[in-house]
Design a protein around this motif. Structure first.
Motif, PDB file in Angstrom:
ATOM      1  N   ILE A  84     -23.679  46.183  10.095  1.00 33.48           N
ATOM      2  CA  ILE A  84     -24.258  45.123   9.267  1.00 33.48           C
ATOM      3  C   ILE A  84     -23.609  45.119   7.887  1.00 33.48           C
ATOM      4  CG2 ILE A  84     -26.377  44.320   8.153  1.00 33.48           C
ATOM      5  CD1 ILE A  84     -27.824  45.593  10.683  1.00 33.48           C
ATOM      6  N   GLU A  85     -23.389  46.300   7.342  1.00 32.37           N
ATOM      7  CA  GLU A  85     -22.729  46.384   6.042  1.00 32.37           C
ATOM      8  C   GLU A  85     -21.312  45.825   6.125  1.00 32.37           C
ATOM      9  OE1 GLU A  85     -22.497  46.943   2.054  1.00 32.37           O
ATOM     10  OE2 GLU A  85     -24.259  47.223   3.331  1.00 32.37           O
ATOM     11  N   GLY A  86     -20.616  46.113   7.216  1.00 34.84           N
ATOM     12  CA  GLY A  86     -19.263  45.590   7.401  1.00 34.84           C
ATOM     13  C   GLY A  86     -19.240  44.080   7.534  1.00 34.84           C
ATOM     14  N   ILE A  87     -20.207  43.523   8.278  1.00 36.71           N
ATOM     15  CA  ILE A  87     -20.278  42.067   8.440  1.00 36.71           C
ATOM     16  C   ILE A  87     -20.569  41.410   7.092  1.00 36.71           C
ATOM     17  CG2 ILE A  87     -21.531  40.173   9.547  1.00 36.71           C
ATOM     18  CD1 ILE A  87     -22.085  42.180  11.882  1.00 36.71           C
ATOM     19  N   ILE A 133     -12.058  38.023   9.124  1.00 38.57           N
ATOM     20  CA  ILE A 133     -12.060  39.409   9.592  1.00 38.57           C
ATOM     21  C   ILE A 133     -11.806  40.314   8.392  1.00 38.57           C
ATOM     22  CG2 ILE A 133     -11.114  41.079  11.232  1.00 38.57           C
ATOM     23  CD1 ILE A 133      -9.741  38.664  12.640  1.00 38.57           C
ATOM     24  N   LEU A 134     -12.638  41.331   8.238  1.00 37.19           N
ATOM     25  CA  LEU A 134     -12.422  42.367   7.224  1.00 37.19           C
ATOM     26  C   LEU A 134     -12.759  43.713   7.836  1.00 37.19           C
ATOM     27  CD1 LEU A 134     -11.731  43.076   4.240  1.00 37.19           C
ATOM     28  CD2 LEU A 134     -14.207  43.015   3.812  1.00 37.19           C
ATOM     29  N   ASP A 135     -11.771  44.594   7.870  1.00 37.21           N
ATOM     30  CA  ASP A 135     -11.972  45.950   8.414  1.00 37.21           C
ATOM     31  C   ASP A 135     -12.570  45.901   9.819  1.00 37.21           C
ATOM     32  OD1 ASP A 135     -11.037  47.002   5.995  1.00 37.21           O
ATOM     33  OD2 ASP A 135     -13.047  47.019   5.126  1.00 37.21           O
ATOM     34  N   GLY A 136     -12.157  44.907  10.594  1.00 43.94           N
ATOM     35  CA  GLY A 136     -12.598  44.810  11.980  1.00 43.94           C
ATOM     36  C   GLY A 136     -13.919  44.096  12.182  1.00 43.94           C
ATOM     37  N   TYR A 158     -31.041  11.340  17.251  1.00 43.77           N
ATOM     38  CA  TYR A 158     -29.701  11.871  17.474  1.00 43.77           C
ATOM     39  C   TYR A 158     -29.642  12.664  18.775  1.00 43.77           C
ATOM     40  CZ  TYR A 158     -29.134  10.766  12.500  1.00 43.77           C
ATOM     41  OH  TYR A 158     -29.085  10.115  11.289  1.00 43.77           O
ATOM     42  N   THR A 159     -28.439  13.058  19.160  1.00 35.88           N
ATOM     43  CA  THR A 159     -28.229  13.896  20.329  1.00 35.88           C
ATOM     44  C   THR A 159     -27.517  15.183  19.906  1.00 35.88           C
ATOM     45  OG1 THR A 159     -26.084  12.887  20.847  1.00 35.88           O
ATOM     46  CG2 THR A 159     -28.059  11.898  21.849  1.00 35.88           C
ATOM     47  N   VAL A 160     -27.550  16.167  20.772  1.00 34.88           N
ATOM     48  CA  VAL A 160     -26.922  17.454  20.497  1.00 34.88           C
ATOM     49  C   VAL A 160     -25.923  17.770  21.603  1.00 34.88           C
ATOM     50  CG1 VAL A 160     -27.300  19.932  20.125  1.00 34.88           C
ATOM     51  CG2 VAL A 160     -28.982  18.276  19.297  1.00 34.88           C
ATOM     52  N   VAL A 161     -24.759  18.240  21.222  1.00 35.09           N
ATOM     53  CA  VAL A 161     -23.711  18.584  22.182  1.00 35.09           C
ATOM     54  C   VAL A 161     -24.193  19.724  23.084  1.00 35.09           C
ATOM     55  CG1 VAL A 161     -21.377  19.529  22.417  1.00 35.09           C
ATOM     56  CG2 VAL A 161     -21.862  17.783  20.677  1.00 35.09           C
ATOM     57  N   LYS A 162     -23.993  19.557  24.386  1.00 33.59           N
ATOM     58  CA  LYS A 162     -24.458  20.536  25.365  1.00 33.59           C
ATOM     59  C   LYS A 162     -23.455  21.653  25.612  1.00 33.59           C
ATOM     60  CE  LYS A 162     -24.876  17.472  28.663  1.00 33.59           C
ATOM     61  NZ  LYS A 162     -24.577  16.173  28.027  1.00 33.59           N
ATOM     62  N   GLU A 163     -22.180  21.266  25.694  1.00 36.81           N
ATOM     63  CA  GLU A 163     -21.164  22.191  26.199  1.00 36.81           C
ATOM     64  C   GLU A 163     -20.757  23.272  25.204  1.00 36.81           C
ATOM     65  OE1 GLU A 163     -20.439  18.122  28.086  1.00 36.81           O
ATOM     66  OE2 GLU A 163     -21.034  18.921  26.137  1.00 36.81           O
ATOM     67  N   ILE A 164     -20.965  23.022  23.902  1.00 33.04           N
ATOM     68  CA  ILE A 164     -20.503  23.951  22.867  1.00 33.04           C
ATOM     69  C   ILE A 164     -21.702  24.372  22.035  1.00 33.04           C
ATOM     70  CG2 ILE A 164     -18.834  24.312  21.005  1.00 33.04           C
ATOM     71  CD1 ILE A 164     -17.432  21.727  22.001  1.00 33.04           C
ATOM     72  N   GLY A 165     -21.782  25.666  21.718  1.00 33.46           N
ATOM     73  CA  GLY A 165     -22.924  26.142  20.943  1.00 33.46           C
ATOM     74  C   GLY A 165     -22.554  27.324  20.083  1.00 33.46           C
ATOM     75  N   GLY A 166     -23.574  28.083  19.711  1.00 35.13           N
ATOM     76  CA  GLY A 166     -23.353  29.270  18.903  1.00 35.13           C
ATOM     77  C   GLY A 166     -22.996  30.466  19.763  1.00 35.13           C
ATOM     78  N   HIS A 167     -22.930  31.624  19.125  1.00 33.00           N
ATOM     79  CA  HIS A 167     -22.448  32.813  19.829  1.00 33.00           C
ATOM     80  C   HIS A 167     -22.795  34.072  19.048  1.00 33.00           C
ATOM     81  CE1 HIS A 167     -19.149  32.964  16.825  1.00 33.00           C
ATOM     82  NE2 HIS A 167     -19.231  31.650  16.901  1.00 33.00           N
ATOM     83  N   GLY A 168     -22.868  35.185  19.771  1.00 39.56           N
ATOM     84  CA  GLY A 168     -22.939  36.455  19.089  1.00 39.56           C
ATOM     85  C   GLY A 168     -21.672  36.671  18.285  1.00 39.56           C
ATOM     86  N   CYS A 169     -21.774  37.483  17.242  1.00 39.91           N
ATOM     87  CA  CYS A 169     -20.626  37.654  16.348  1.00 39.91           C
ATOM     88  C   CYS A 169     -20.810  38.947  15.568  1.00 39.91           C
ATOM     89  CB  CYS A 169     -20.530  36.460  15.391  1.00 39.91           C
ATOM     90  SG  CYS A 169     -19.023  36.393  14.398  1.00 39.91           S
ATOM     91  N   GLY A 170     -19.716  39.505  15.098  1.00 40.02           N
ATOM     92  CA  GLY A 170     -19.808  40.694  14.246  1.00 40.02           C
ATOM     93  C   GLY A 170     -18.722  41.700  14.508  1.00 40.02           C
TER      94      GLY A 170
END
Length: 291
Positions: free
Chosen positions: A52-55, A141-144, A202-214
């Motif tokens: 978490i500190e790195g992120i 990206i910083l320090d991986g 409005y509508t929301v795109v189905k095929e593309i979304g968020g993701h885990g990250c870090g």
């Protein structure tokens, strides 16, 4: 199957504490949820204090880059100029643009204008015009460690219709944040985002979304914003993921540019907007890491 350790073993999280005094009760809760049929995160998706500190350190650069864009963006500017600012600022601060050469992406940032949903490629030939809306999606990206966020910018005299789309899309993000409740399915959050968009026409795109990250640029889970309540991975303290709904003024249908293989457009060529944040699930809710 999620496996417990022996009570006196060192905890898997690296805290140095015995398992029974650290994550034993936490794991019991996960095992119970798994037995009930819920999808739970693997341990490698749960971030340690060091992670978490790195992120957060990576995010300092990412947000500084977007601040710099916000100070300089204007009508008459090319999207290549935006890319130059992203690259130079990131490198100067010791980071690496995560987008650059990622799976062949040729630039340091995504610049998506009006009907471009995402993955717009910066170019000397693309000049911002008065009335445009643009999403600048920046990753560092910083320090991986990886940080990822995006912001919308309104160029000059934007029409009320476009401005409302930008504002409601930000509201969708805020609705999603309020629905990040630990130990509940991520589909609840996605459904809340979708419903707010629908309620505003409005509508929301189905095929593309968020993701885990870090620890990687894109990790599990895939974060849908057209999900059903009660579905998807359980949001567990220690998980880090993005909320980044892509909200369309017209149809939710999209297509990808066949020539460059990256840029995604709305099928009806009506405007689209997106805001993105990266967050940590905590015991009481969430903590924003990058915005």
């Amino acid at each position: 199957m999620y496996k417990r350790l022996e009570r006196n073993d060192p905890c898997w999280c690296g805290s140095g504490k015995k398992y029974k005094a650290c994550h034993a009760a936490f794991d019991d809760k996960l095992i119970q949820l798994e037995h009930k049929g819920f999808r739970i995160p693997t341990r490698d998706l749960l971030k340690t204090e060091k992670d978490i500190e790195g992120i957060k350190k990576s995010a300092v650069i990412n947000m500084a880059v977007l601040d710099e864009i916000g100070d300089k963006i204007r009508a008459g500017m090319t999207t290549q100029e935006i890319d130059d600012i992203v690259y130079n600022t990131t490198i100067k601060m010791g980071g690496i643009p995560a987008d650059l050469n990622y799976e062949g992406f040729p630039k340091s940032v995504c610049t998506s204008i009006n009907e471009e949903v995402c993955h717009g490629i910066p170019s000397e030939d693309v000049i911002l015009q008065d009335g445009d809306i643009i999403n600048v999606d920046c990753s560092t990206i910083l320090d991986g460690y990886f940080s990822d966020s995006s912001r919308m910018f309104c160029i000059g005299n934007v029409s009320p219709e476009k401005k409302r789309l930008v504002d409601v899309t930000k509201e969708c993000l805020e609705v999603g944040l309020k629905a990040v409740i630990p130990w509940t399915p991520i589909g609840d959050m996605g459904h809340a985002v979708h419903q707010h968009a629908l309620d505003n026409g409005y509508t929301v795109v189905k095929e593309i979304g968020g993701h885990g990250c870090g620890k990687e640029f894109h990790e599990e889970p895939f974060v849908s914003y057209v999900s059903r309540p009660g579905t998807g991975m359980i949001m567990v303290p220690g998980m880090v993921f993005t909320i980044e709904p892509m909200v369309n003024m017209g149809t939710d249908e999209i297509f990808c540019d066949e020539e460059n293989g990256w840029t995604v457009y709305t099928a009806d060529l009506k405007p689209s907007a997106q805001w993105e944040v990266e967050l940590l699930v905590t015991e009481t809710g969430y903590e924003l890491l990058c915005w």
